[in-house]
Scaffold this motif. Structure first.
Motif, PDB file in Angstrom:
ATOM      1  N   LEU A 224       0.832  -1.208   0.000  1.00  0.00           N
ATOM      2  CA  LEU A 224       0.000   0.000   0.000  1.00  0.00           C
ATOM      3  C   LEU A 224       0.863   1.252   0.000  1.00  0.00           C
ATOM      4  CD1 LEU A 224      -2.797  -1.030   2.507  1.00  0.00           C
ATOM      5  CD2 LEU A 224      -3.060  -0.648   0.052  1.00  0.00           C
ATOM      6  N   ALA A 225       1.983   1.200   0.687  1.00  0.00           N
ATOM      7  CA  ALA A 225       2.883   2.352   0.742  1.00  0.00           C
ATOM      8  C   ALA A 225       3.505   2.638  -0.627  1.00  0.00           C
ATOM      9  CB  ALA A 225       3.977   2.113   1.771  1.00  0.00           C
ATOM     10  N   ASN A 226       3.610   1.618  -1.469  1.00  0.00           N
ATOM     11  CA  ASN A 226       4.220   1.785  -2.788  1.00  0.00           C
ATOM     12  C   ASN A 226       3.260   2.324  -3.837  1.00  0.00           C
ATOM     13  OD1 ASN A 226       6.665   0.791  -1.826  1.00  0.00           O
ATOM     14  ND2 ASN A 226       6.165  -1.318  -2.378  1.00  0.00           N
ATOM     15  N   LEU A 227       1.974   2.385  -3.525  1.00  0.00           N
ATOM     16  CA  LEU A 227       1.001   2.854  -4.516  1.00  0.00           C
ATOM     17  C   LEU A 227       1.172   4.341  -4.779  1.00  0.00           C
ATOM     18  CD1 LEU A 227      -2.259   0.973  -3.529  1.00  0.00           C
ATOM     19  CD2 LEU A 227      -0.813   0.564  -5.508  1.00  0.00           C
ATOM     20  N   LYS A 228       1.011   4.703  -6.033  1.00  0.00           N
ATOM     21  CA  LYS A 228       1.123   6.106  -6.458  1.00  0.00           C
ATOM     22  C   LYS A 228      -0.130   6.484  -7.238  1.00  0.00           C
ATOM     23  CE  LYS A 228       5.690   6.425  -5.589  1.00  0.00           C
ATOM     24  NZ  LYS A 228       5.963   6.511  -4.208  1.00  0.00           N
ATOM     25  N   GLY A 229      -0.283   7.752  -7.441  1.00  0.00           N
ATOM     26  CA  GLY A 229      -1.372   8.242  -8.274  1.00  0.00           C
ATOM     27  C   GLY A 229      -2.707   8.265  -7.554  1.00  0.00           C
ATOM     28  N   PRO A 230      -3.791   8.082  -8.305  1.00  0.00           N
ATOM     29  CA  PRO A 230      -5.132   8.208  -7.722  1.00  0.00           C
ATOM     30  C   PRO A 230      -5.444   7.138  -6.665  1.00  0.00           C
ATOM     31  CG  PRO A 230      -5.272   7.480 -10.011  1.00  0.00           C
ATOM     32  CD  PRO A 230      -3.840   7.807  -9.734  1.00  0.00           C
ATOM     33  N   LYS A 231      -4.769   6.016  -6.718  1.00  0.00           N
ATOM     34  CA  LYS A 231      -5.037   4.966  -5.742  1.00  0.00           C
ATOM     35  C   LYS A 231      -4.320   5.223  -4.417  1.00  0.00           C
ATOM     36  CE  LYS A 231      -6.329   1.410  -8.901  1.00  0.00           C
ATOM     37  NZ  LYS A 231      -6.378   0.006  -9.152  1.00  0.00           N
ATOM     38  N   ALA A 232      -3.425   6.179  -4.383  1.00  0.00           N
ATOM     39  CA  ALA A 232      -2.685   6.475  -3.156  1.00  0.00           C
ATOM     40  C   ALA A 232      -3.621   6.967  -2.055  1.00  0.00           C
ATOM     41  CB  ALA A 232      -1.592   7.503  -3.432  1.00  0.00           C
TER      42      ALA A 232
END
Length: 93
Positions: free
Chosen positions: A48-56
């Motif tokens: 979850l910490a690695n997610l970027k963009g709109p899903k962050a």
């Protein structure tokens, strides 16, 4: 001509809803240690910490939910340990 007689159907009997059962979670809580609980959630939190963009933004909400879940499981584990200790203490008397 007389109106056709209406046959009334018996009212459907409502069946009670089944009680939810989560045997995998229950068995995990019964035997898990605090370290096992943390190891259960750590891979998910890392991803979850690695997610970027709109899903962050959604990932932040999920991380908050996971943190609360960890806290609740911690309380359950502490309560279990306390109850086990109390039951052992009563058996010695």
């Amino acid at each position: 001509m007389p109106p056709p007689s209406k046959q009334t159907a018996p009212a459907p009997v409502e069946e009670p809803l089944p009680t939810p059962s989560f045997p995998a979670i229950e068995s995990f809580i019964e035997r898990a240690s605090a370290e096992e609980v943390q190891s259960l959630f750590s891979p998910v939190k890392n991803e979850l910490a690695n997610l970027k963009g709109p899903k962050a933004e959604q990932a932040k909400k999920v991380q908050t939910a996971i943190s609360r879940t960890e806290e609740l499981l911690g309380v359950l584990l502490e309560t279990r340990e306390r109850l086990v200790a109390e039951s052992k203490g009563k058996g010695r008397k």
